[in-house]
Design an enzyme around this catalytic site. Structure first.
Site, PDB file in Angstrom:
ATOM      1  N   HIS A 268       0.879  -1.183   0.000  1.00 50.49           N
ATOM      2  CA  HIS A 268       0.000   0.000   0.000  1.00 50.49           C
ATOM      3  C   HIS A 268       0.913   1.229   0.000  1.00 50.49           C
ATOM      4  CE1 HIS A 268      -3.484   2.386   0.626  1.00 50.49           C
ATOM      5  NE2 HIS A 268      -3.815   2.059   1.854  1.00 50.49           N
ATOM      6  N   HIS A 307      -2.243  -2.179  -9.776  1.00 47.75           N
ATOM      7  CA  HIS A 307      -3.249  -1.619  -8.861  1.00 47.75           C
ATOM      8  C   HIS A 307      -4.481  -2.496  -8.883  1.00 47.75           C
ATOM      9  CE1 HIS A 307      -5.887   1.311  -6.924  1.00 47.75           C
ATOM     10  NE2 HIS A 307      -4.762   1.833  -6.470  1.00 47.75           N
ATOM     11  N   ASP A 363       2.754   5.603  -6.553  1.00 46.77           N
ATOM     12  CA  ASP A 363       3.998   5.490  -5.789  1.00 46.77           C
ATOM     13  C   ASP A 363       5.234   5.381  -6.674  1.00 46.77           C
ATOM     14  OD1 ASP A 363       2.863   5.540  -3.211  1.00 46.77           O
ATOM     15  OD2 ASP A 363       2.128   3.513  -3.521  1.00 46.77           O
TER      16      ASP A 363
HETATM   17  N1  CMC Z   1       4.919  -6.692 -10.414  1.00 48.39           N
HETATM   18  C1  CMC Z   1       4.823  -7.885 -11.051  1.00 48.39           C
HETATM   19  N2  CMC Z   1       3.674  -8.582 -11.163  1.00 48.39           N
HETATM   20  C2  CMC Z   1       2.581  -8.052 -10.611  1.00 48.39           C
HETATM   21  C3  CMC Z   1       2.603  -6.816  -9.949  1.00 48.39           C
HETATM   22  C4  CMC Z   1       3.830  -6.130  -9.861  1.00 48.39           C
HETATM   23  N3  CMC Z   1       3.918  -4.952  -9.252  1.00 48.39           N
HETATM   24  N4  CMC Z   1       1.375  -6.533  -9.493  1.00 48.39           N
HETATM   25  C5  CMC Z   1       0.593  -7.556  -9.861  1.00 48.39           C
HETATM   26  N5  CMC Z   1       1.322  -8.476 -10.540  1.00 48.39           N
HETATM   27  C6  CMC Z   1       0.843  -9.708 -11.170  1.00 48.39           C
HETATM   28  C7  CMC Z   1       0.570 -10.768 -10.125  1.00 48.39           C
HETATM   29  O1  CMC Z   1       1.702 -11.572  -9.906  1.00 48.39           O
HETATM   30  C8  CMC Z   1      -0.553 -11.531 -10.782  1.00 48.39           C
HETATM   31  O2  CMC Z   1      -0.016 -12.337 -11.784  1.00 48.39           O
HETATM   32  P1  CMC Z   1      -0.605 -13.831 -12.031  1.00 48.39           P
HETATM   33  O3  CMC Z   1      -2.016 -13.608 -12.513  1.00 48.39           O
HETATM   34  O4  CMC Z   1       0.301 -14.429 -13.034  1.00 48.39           O
HETATM   35  O5  CMC Z   1      -0.555 -14.507 -10.689  1.00 48.39           O
HETATM   36  C9  CMC Z   1      -1.364 -10.454 -11.486  1.00 48.39           C
HETATM   37  O6  CMC Z   1      -0.426  -9.396 -11.754  1.00 48.39           O
HETATM   38  C10 CMC Z   1      -2.505  -9.890 -10.634  1.00 48.39           C
HETATM   39  O7  CMC Z   1      -1.973  -9.485  -9.370  1.00 48.39           O
HETATM   40  P2  CMC Z   1      -2.785  -9.493  -8.015  1.00 48.39           P
HETATM   41  O8  CMC Z   1      -1.833  -9.718  -6.888  1.00 48.39           O
HETATM   42  O9  CMC Z   1      -3.969 -10.399  -8.127  1.00 48.39           O
HETATM   43  O10 CMC Z   1      -3.323  -8.005  -7.990  1.00 48.39           O
HETATM   44  P3  CMC Z   1      -3.923  -7.266  -6.723  1.00 48.39           P
HETATM   45  O11 CMC Z   1      -5.020  -6.420  -7.229  1.00 48.39           O
HETATM   46  O12 CMC Z   1      -4.253  -8.198  -5.627  1.00 48.39           O
HETATM   47  O13 CMC Z   1      -2.689  -6.369  -6.228  1.00 48.39           O
HETATM   48  C11 CMC Z   1      -1.220  -4.598  -5.836  1.00 48.39           C
HETATM   49  C12 CMC Z   1      -2.596  -5.019  -6.382  1.00 48.39           C
HETATM   50  C13 CMC Z   1      -1.117  -3.077  -5.888  1.00 48.39           C
HETATM   51  C14 CMC Z   1      -1.078  -5.054  -4.373  1.00 48.39           C
HETATM   52  C15 CMC Z   1      -0.111  -5.244  -6.721  1.00 48.39           C
HETATM   53  O14 CMC Z   1      -0.220  -4.788  -8.048  1.00 48.39           O
HETATM   54  C16 CMC Z   1       1.295  -5.003  -6.185  1.00 48.39           C
HETATM   55  O15 CMC Z   1       1.762  -5.751  -5.326  1.00 48.39           O
HETATM   56  N6  CMC Z   1       1.987  -3.916  -6.669  1.00 48.39           N
HETATM   57  C17 CMC Z   1       3.294  -3.564  -6.135  1.00 48.39           C
HETATM   58  C18 CMC Z   1       3.136  -2.758  -4.853  1.00 48.39           C
HETATM   59  C19 CMC Z   1       2.627  -1.368  -5.124  1.00 48.39           C
HETATM   60  O16 CMC Z   1       3.118  -0.670  -5.994  1.00 48.39           O
HETATM   61  N7  CMC Z   1       1.652  -0.933  -4.306  1.00 48.39           N
HETATM   62  C20 CMC Z   1       1.079   0.404  -4.410  1.00 48.39           C
HETATM   63  C21 CMC Z   1      -0.324   0.388  -4.880  1.00 48.39           C
HETATM   64  S1  CMC Z   1      -0.952   2.001  -5.332  1.00 48.39           S
HETATM   65  C22 CMC Z   1      -0.901   2.996  -3.973  1.00 48.39           C
HETATM   66  C23 CMC Z   1      -1.475   2.450  -2.709  1.00 48.39           C
HETATM   67  O17 CMC Z   1      -2.397   1.632  -2.672  1.00 48.39           O
HETATM   68  O18 CMC Z   1      -1.004   2.883  -1.683  1.00 48.39           O
END
Ligand code: CMC
Length: 432
Positions: A268, A307, A363
């Protein structure tokens, strides 16, 4: 005539149900009538992480993730970031409408006159270890404010509620600055009521012995824009915590501390700090392809990418990228920007990221500006928490006034052991 609903055929019993649909939603409680036999508890919806569950009705912020749109109270984020000050936007989020000139003057004066914190906060802050993370200090001191303001428990009293909101919006920058000054061993600086919100914060952070410090207007405005961009983001992880803690009628200080704790995590608000760590690790533009390969191999995630809601470019990231150029005119270019731009370029051309609709989020570029402005990565999430406090409070208020809301209490699918009898110590065997 019956309004069109959702027709459900239960193959287990052959029964038909017509579930009312409103706003493209069914009410989860309408599933409860679907039973196999009269003793059955009834059907529930399983939705870990609330990926497809609306937990509230809200009139504050809307995101269209497919089109990369963000609006506060209907106003596009691009217009607000370009034309309004952070406190003007804070008023909008909390009150529902943009303030008139007189309303804004009163609001700014009220917030400004609540920036001081009790002297005992300093003693409390002094108790932290010299290298304590500023986010840990911020979370703890916000929670501690609850002990200074017992009137905050009167959450149904509109005047008491308004006062706590003013206190929280006013004091967050002061607590954040104190946490930073403690972490670098510098004396605390009292707020200066002659400065605006961002300028005063910069002075509390950077003022040294004499009184000559004056915030750079371009940097103060850039920080103000960043505050606008971070002010609210509908039902994200920390806002959900704010609502959940608040739903037990806890006071807004402890609820804000809970929300800030959720923000601290690297998935987050902690991602802005993690992005800088990542850029340091990559080190140079030529190492970007190798890093992307390791991300695709599932070794780790590309921080600042992806996201839950945006499946398109995060509009906040676009505004930050533009603001970065203005900041660099004053501070000089942060060389990490080149690595970030290359990461973005390579990722946006790569099937892995394209197919999963992974774009830079807020971010990705914010840390680069913060670092150019002189902030160290451990304070980045604190810089997120200050403006997001406004969003948390707006959502908390809305939740308290919503007759549909009750204490937040999800259900579970129990997967543990069936009833069994207690085993005396002498007869127990080690678990396999
Ligand atoms: N790098 C590589 N792969 C990713 C990433 C990433 N940053 N984010 C998602 N994926 C992949 C994930 O591995 C999955 O692949 P597969 O379908 O093959 O398993 C697919 O994309 C869907 O991911 P998810 O985990 O189901 O997506 P989510 O909606 O649960 O997660 C998230 C959203 C923001 C937690 C995630 O994208 C992430 O971990 N990003 C990196 C951390 C980040 O930048 N966070 C800030 C978010 S914005 C500001 C805030 O909220 O504060």
């Amino acid at each position: 005539m019956q309004t069109p609903g959702l027709r459900v055929h239960d193959e287990r019993t052959g029964k038909e149900y017509n579930l009312p649909v409103q706003d493209d939603c069914i009410r989860a409680m309408d599933l409860r009538q679907i039973k196999v036999n009269p003793d059955d508890f009834g059907m529930m919806a399983y939705d870990p992480a609330f990926t497809n569950t609306a937990s509230c009705r809200s009139a504050i912020t809307v995101i269209d993730g497919e089109r990369g749109i963000l609006r506060y109270r209907g106003y596009p984020i691009e217009q607000l970031a370009g034309k309004a000050s952070f406190l003007e936007v804070a008023y909008l989020l909390l009150h529902g409408e943009l303030p008139t000139e007189t309303e804004l003057r009163t609001w700014v004066s009220q917030v400004t006159h609540h920036t001081m914190v009790h002297e005992n906060i300093k003693k409390f802050m002094d108790g932290f270890h010299h290298d304590a993370h500023p986010m840990g200090m911020l979370i703890s001191t916000v929670a501690a404010l609850s002990t200074f303001y017992p009137d905050a428990k009167n959450i149904r009293d509109p005047e008491a509620r308004k006062l706590q909101i003013l206190r929280l919006v006013g004091k967050m920058p002061t607590l954040a600055a104190y946490a930073y000054r403690h972490s670098v061993g510098l004396p605390y600086v009292y707020p200066d009521n002659n400065l605006d919100y961002a300028g005063n914060f910069l002075r509390m952070l950077w003022k040294m012995g004499d009184n000559s410090y004056a915030p750079d207007p371009i940097l103060a405005r850039a920080l103000d824009i960043l505050f606008v961009l971070h002010a609210d983001h509908e039902q994200n992880c920390s806002t959900n915590v704010m609502r959940a803690v608040g739903s037990s009628n806890a006071d807004p200080y402890v609820a804000t501390a809970g929300a800030a704790a959720a923000l601290y995590g690297p998935l987050h608000g902690g991602a802005n700090e993690a992005v800088l760590v990542m850029l340091d690790e990559i080190g140079s533009v030529d190492r970007v392809p190798e890093y992307i390969k390791r991300v695709k191999d599932g070794k780790f995630r590309l921080m600042g990418f992806g996201h839950r809601v945006y499946k398109n470019y995060d509009p906040r990231a676009r505004i930050i990228k533009k603001t970065a150029e203005e900041v660099f005119e004053v501070t000089g270019r942060n060389p990490k920007l080149d690595i970030a731009l290359e990461l973005e370029r390579v990722a946006l051309e790569d099937d892995y990221f394209v197919q999963r609709k992974l774009y830079p989020n807020v971010d990705f570029y914010s840390g680069i500006i913060y670092q150019a402005m002189g902030f160290t990565p451990d304070i980045f999430t604190v810089l997120f928490a200050i403006p997001r406090t406004v969003g948390w409070l707006a959502q908390w208020q809305e939740m308290l006034d919503d007759p549909d809301q009750k204490i937040a209490r999800p259900r579970q699918i129990y997967t543990g052991a069936a009833k069994r009898d207690f085993i005396p110590m002498a007869q127990r065997k080690p678990a396999a």
